[in-house]
Design an enzyme around this catalytic site. Structure first.
Site, PDB file in Angstrom:
ATOM      1  N   CYS A  12       0.875  -0.981  -0.076  1.00  0.00           N
ATOM      2  CA  CYS A  12      -0.148  -0.183   0.052  1.00  0.00           C
ATOM      3  C   CYS A  12       0.820   1.245   0.018  1.00  0.00           C
ATOM      4  CB  CYS A  12      -0.819   0.134   1.114  1.00  0.00           C
ATOM      5  SG  CYS A  12      -1.960  -1.232   1.244  1.00  0.00           S
TER       6      CYS A  12
ATOM      7  N   ARG B 112       3.400  -0.499  -5.130  1.00  0.00           N
ATOM      8  CA  ARG B 112       3.078  -0.873  -3.850  1.00  0.00           C
ATOM      9  C   ARG B 112       1.974  -1.762  -3.419  1.00  0.00           C
ATOM     10  NH1 ARG B 112       6.898   1.296  -0.201  1.00  0.00           N
ATOM     11  NH2 ARG B 112       5.803   0.792   1.285  1.00  0.00           N
TER      12      ARG B 112
ATOM     13  N   TRP C   1      -3.260  -2.626  -1.408  1.00  0.00           N
ATOM     14  CA  TRP C   1      -2.725  -4.130  -1.851  1.00  0.00           C
ATOM     15  C   TRP C   1      -3.560  -4.850  -0.649  1.00  0.00           C
ATOM     16  CZ3 TRP C   1      -0.375  -8.515   0.081  1.00  0.00           C
ATOM     17  CH2 TRP C   1      -0.119  -9.611  -0.644  1.00  0.00           C
TER      18      TRP C   1
ATOM     19  N   ASN D 280      -1.029   1.676   6.068  1.00  0.00           N
ATOM     20  CA  ASN D 280      -0.323   0.694   5.285  1.00  0.00           C
ATOM     21  C   ASN D 280       0.258  -0.112   6.492  1.00  0.00           C
ATOM     22  OD1 ASN D 280       1.529  -0.804   3.667  1.00  0.00           O
ATOM     23  ND2 ASN D 280       3.001   0.740   3.500  1.00  0.00           N
ATOM     24  N   GLY D 281       0.118  -1.538   6.356  1.00  0.00           N
ATOM     25  CA  GLY D 281       0.572  -2.276   7.448  1.00  0.00           C
ATOM     26  C   GLY D 281      -0.695  -3.037   7.905  1.00  0.00           C
TER      27      GLY D 281
ATOM     28  N   GLU E 240      15.096 -18.004 -11.683  1.00  0.00           N
ATOM     29  CA  GLU E 240      14.997 -16.561 -11.739  1.00  0.00           C
ATOM     30  C   GLU E 240      13.974 -16.333 -13.237  1.00  0.00           C
ATOM     31  OE1 GLU E 240      14.254 -14.013 -10.270  1.00  0.00           O
ATOM     32  OE2 GLU E 240      14.292 -12.502 -11.868  1.00  0.00           O
TER      33      GLU E 240
ATOM     34  N   LYS F 261      10.137 -15.103 -13.370  1.00  0.00           N
ATOM     35  CA  LYS F 261       9.821 -13.960 -14.112  1.00  0.00           C
ATOM     36  C   LYS F 261       8.577 -13.938 -15.063  1.00  0.00           C
ATOM     37  CE  LYS F 261      11.787 -11.541 -12.913  1.00  0.00           C
ATOM     38  NZ  LYS F 261      11.750 -10.775 -11.900  1.00  0.00           N
TER      39      LYS F 261
ATOM     40  N   GLU G 233       5.286 -14.676 -13.059  1.00  0.00           N
ATOM     41  CA  GLU G 233       4.945 -13.191 -12.529  1.00  0.00           C
ATOM     42  C   GLU G 233       4.187 -12.402 -13.713  1.00  0.00           C
ATOM     43  OE1 GLU G 233       7.966 -11.519  -9.077  1.00  0.00           O
ATOM     44  OE2 GLU G 233       8.774 -11.376 -11.239  1.00  0.00           O
TER      45      GLU G 233
ATOM     46  N   HIS H 151      13.613 -37.256 -12.403  1.00  0.00           N
ATOM     47  CA  HIS H 151      13.146 -37.960 -11.042  1.00  0.00           C
ATOM     48  C   HIS H 151      11.715 -37.653 -10.734  1.00  0.00           C
ATOM     49  CE1 HIS H 151      17.085 -39.619 -10.966  1.00  0.00           C
ATOM     50  NE2 HIS H 151      17.668 -38.265 -10.967  1.00  0.00           N
TER      51      HIS H 151
ATOM     52  N   LYS I 218       5.254  -4.760  -5.645  1.00  0.00           N
ATOM     53  CA  LYS I 218       6.713  -4.631  -5.550  1.00  0.00           C
ATOM     54  C   LYS I 218       7.206  -4.505  -4.118  1.00  0.00           C
ATOM     55  CE  LYS I 218      10.448  -2.726  -8.412  1.00  0.00           C
ATOM     56  NZ  LYS I 218      10.687  -4.056  -8.930  1.00  0.00           N
TER      57      LYS I 218
HETATM   58  C1  G6P Z   1       7.814  -9.089  -4.132  1.00  0.00           C
HETATM   59  C2  G6P Z   1       8.282  -8.574  -5.451  1.00  0.00           C
HETATM   60  C3  G6P Z   1       9.288  -9.442  -5.917  1.00  0.00           C
HETATM   61  C4  G6P Z   1      10.574  -9.313  -5.356  1.00  0.00           C
HETATM   62  C5  G6P Z   1      10.354  -9.639  -3.689  1.00  0.00           C
HETATM   63  C6  G6P Z   1      11.515  -9.307  -2.714  1.00  0.00           C
HETATM   64  O1  G6P Z   1       7.527 -10.116  -3.896  1.00  0.00           O
HETATM   65  O2  G6P Z   1       7.069  -8.797  -6.120  1.00  0.00           O
HETATM   66  O3  G6P Z   1       9.486  -9.198  -7.468  1.00  0.00           O
HETATM   67  O4  G6P Z   1      11.551 -10.105  -5.605  1.00  0.00           O
HETATM   68  O5  G6P Z   1       9.289  -9.199  -3.223  1.00  0.00           O
HETATM   69  O6  G6P Z   1      11.791  -7.970  -2.566  1.00  0.00           O
HETATM   70  P1  G6P Z   1      13.205  -7.209  -2.528  1.00  0.00           P
HETATM   71  O7  G6P Z   1      12.560  -5.724  -2.253  1.00  0.00           O
HETATM   72  O8  G6P Z   1      13.336  -7.720  -1.152  1.00  0.00           O
HETATM   73  O9  G6P Z   1      14.011  -7.488  -3.165  1.00  0.00           O
END
Ligand code: G6P
Length: 595
Positions: free
Chosen positions: A2, A27, A73, A99-100, A472, A476, A479, A495, A590
């Protein structure tokens, strides 16, 4: 998660708050709202969806000079106008954005219900608003009521508050959730980060946990939870307002992918010196003396941590463990005699990692935070910080921050391992390899169109370092395209998981490491024999001429930096073809400031 913005001053608060909220959409973006003080009344507007929907809703609302806004969020209660912020107390005395998460909100809600308070939605935030109203009726003093609230509510909160009895003042409270004050001439602001205010000011005041502010146009008063006044000097941020402009791009994600060669060059300039490293010698000594490194991170940052582990073990011969923040905080692994804890976090705010850092601090261990955000919570709370210097990353899917994390870990590992690699040369080669990939985007778009988009599920496979990139790469693709994707060690597929391979299931193989190239090629034969649709991405030195995409050679240990860029572009073009919102994928945020 948020985002919050508040403004008091002579300009049109409506536009300033909407513009600030747009920069905070990373956020959370499932609903948004705004409250203005106008003609002695507090008016609240809330809408499900993006800030653009809220902007439309208030386009004919008269200009106000004081207001608070929020982008959400969802944690408690689904996205709906009732659950969107701002929330107003039953008798409309208090309007606030939050926020929290308040941990003990249910028991406080029960108490308020027994006093006759009723609630519109399910959020913990509404409980704070009604608590403050109930308390304020007794104290007639917002300062005192905020202090009482801080003693009663347990959990994480950043709050922007308006009180109907005091229509010139903005109140703000912070505990364990980011919040910053923006200082202007004849106006003041609050915001979840500096970017939300950077179009108005580049001067900020840090707010610490368990502090609150009383903000008017001309003054920001800071208090601790006992009501003692605190003096704190403002600082000037070096964020450039232009950094957050999209320019000619359609999406931030593509802009940030294209910025990656420049990010690598910035890090070379910042940290690499011919026979030395431009990093605090005290930190270097800690790293040298540590008998084991513990990397703690989440999501993409954890994947960068795996590559870091490999680099440290290869180049420094030092054992490294990688842990998820969300697990580490509640079960400590056995700790060595002289550990050093490395927190990798783009945002510097991830609550899961923060819980782990608090534990590390309680135990008296030393720590390093590697982050892109100067002054962020994990940076402030760790013993040392190294900055990624990648510039603001706005797309939710992380790209340039990952590349910056791996680059910085490579610089550190090489130096600690005896400085045997010419980093200037080798990292410049990587930057060139990325530029070459970027210049062949259309080729990747084509592969995605023919082999990947519209699949129900997909696999990335690789071995050794390539396996860590596969993790990774899979994240991606998940996501932003929502294709269920797994990153697999290519030797492990047989396996069990090979049972999932069906006719035309995409299997994308990453091959850059000479010692395992043939093993991954065997794994490809195994899936091809089961009618999979294989795509091979290889590095020149270990390539076959029929491979689908070949990247230029780099120093073998640094190949993840180039390989990952191909996977970023695959994810981008898959999401584009499917028609998804690339920069703001569904359900994500994010900066995840809740556990
Ligand atoms: C969220 C984001 C991810 C990110 C993760 C860790 O879940 O959607 O893309 O990798 O947080 O975030 P940070 O800011 O700790 O790298």
């Amino acid at each position: 998660m948020c985002g919050i913005v508040g403004y008091t001053g002579p300009k049109k608060a409506n536009d300033i708050i909407i513009n600030g909220l747009k920069t905070l959409e990373y956020r959370g973006y499932d609903s948004a709202g705004i409250a203005f003080v106008k003609d002695n009344k507090i008016n609240v507007y809330r809408e499900v969806g993006r800030i653009a929907a809220l902007e439309k809703m208030i386009e004919n609302v008269e200009a106000a000079q004081l207001g608070i806004g929020h982008t959400r969020w969802a944690t408690h209660g689904k996205p709906s106008p009732e659950n969107a912020h701002p929330h107003t107390s039953m008798n409309r005395m208090i309007t606030l954005v939050h926020n929290g998460v308040i941990e003990n909100y249910l028991e406080i809600k029960e108490d308020l219900s027994s006093k006759g308070y009723t609630f519109q939605g399910q959020t913990d935030t509404e409980v704070i608003a009604n608590y403050l109203e109930d308390d304020y009726k007794k104290t007639k003093d917002m300062k005192q009521s905020i202090m009482n609230m801080m003693k009663t509510m347990h959990g994480a909160y950043a709050l922007g508050i308006l009180c109907s009895d005091d229509k010139d003042t903005l109140y703000c409270v912070k505990n364990k959730t980011p919040m910053l004050a923006g200082v202007g001439e004849g106006f003041n602001m609050i915001g979840s980060d500096a970017m939300a205010m950077i179009n108005e000011t580049n001067t900020f005041i840090e707010i610490k946990d368990l502090e609150f502010l009383i903000v008017s146009r001309d003054e920001i008063q800071i208090y601790n939870q006992d009501g003692d006044r605190i003096e704190r000097k403002p600082f000037t941020s070096n964020i450039n307002a232009l950094d957050i402009n999209l320019g000619t791009y359609d999406h931030y994600m593509m802009k940030e992918i294209d910025e990656q060669p420049a990010v690598i060059r910035t890090l070379i300039n910042e940290y690499v010196r011919e026979d030395d490293i431009n990093i605090d010698p005290k930190l270097i000594k800690e790293l040298q003396e540590a008998d084991r490194l513990y990397i703690i991170a989440s999501g993409t940052s954890m994947h960068a941590g795996y590559v870091g582990k490999y680099l440290f073990e290869e180049l420094v011969k030092k054992p490294v463990e990688v842990h998820l923040g969300s697990e580490f905080g509640y079960h400590l692994p056995l700790i060595s005699k002289k550990p050093l804890f490395i927190f990798i976090t783009q945002s510097g705010e991830t609550a899961d990692s923060r819980v782990a850092l608090k534990l590390v601090n309680e135990k008296g261990y030393k720590s390093l935070t590697i982050t892109n955000v100067e002054g962020s919570t994990l940076s402030r709370e760790a013993t040392y910080t190294l900055l990624l210097k990648a510039g603001p990353e706005i797309a939710v899917a992380s790209t340039k921050a990952y590349v910056a994390q791996v680059t910085l870990l490579a610089i550190l590992a090489n130096y600690l391992g005896g400085n045997n690699i010419d980093m200037n040369l080798e990292l410049s080669r990587v930057a060139h390899a990325i530029e070459d990939i970027i210049s062949r985007k259309d080729q990747i778009k084509d592969i995605v169109h023919h082999k990947i988009a519209y699949s129900r599920n997909a696999f990335y496979i690789g071995r050794n370092l390539d396996y860590f990139v596969a993790l990774e790469a899979a994240l991606k693709l998940k996501e932003i395209s929502y294709i269920q994707t797994e990153g697999f060690a290519s030797g492990e597929l047989k396996h069990g998981t090979i049972a999932l391979i069906e006719d035309r299931t995409p299997v994308i193989a990453l091959i850059s490491q000479e010692q395992v190239a043939l093993n991954t090629r065997s794994a490809i034969q195994e899936v091809l024999a089961r009618s999979a649709n294989a795509t091979i991405i290889s590095m020149e030195k270990v390539s076959n001429k029929d491979d689908d995409f070949i990247i230029s050679d780099t120093y073998p240990l640094f190949s993840p930096l180039a390989l990952v860029v191909v996977s970023q572009l695959i994810a981008y073009y898959a999401a584009l073809e499917i028609g998804n919102d690339i920069d703001k994928p569904r359900n994500l945020a994010k900066s995840v400031t809740v556990e």
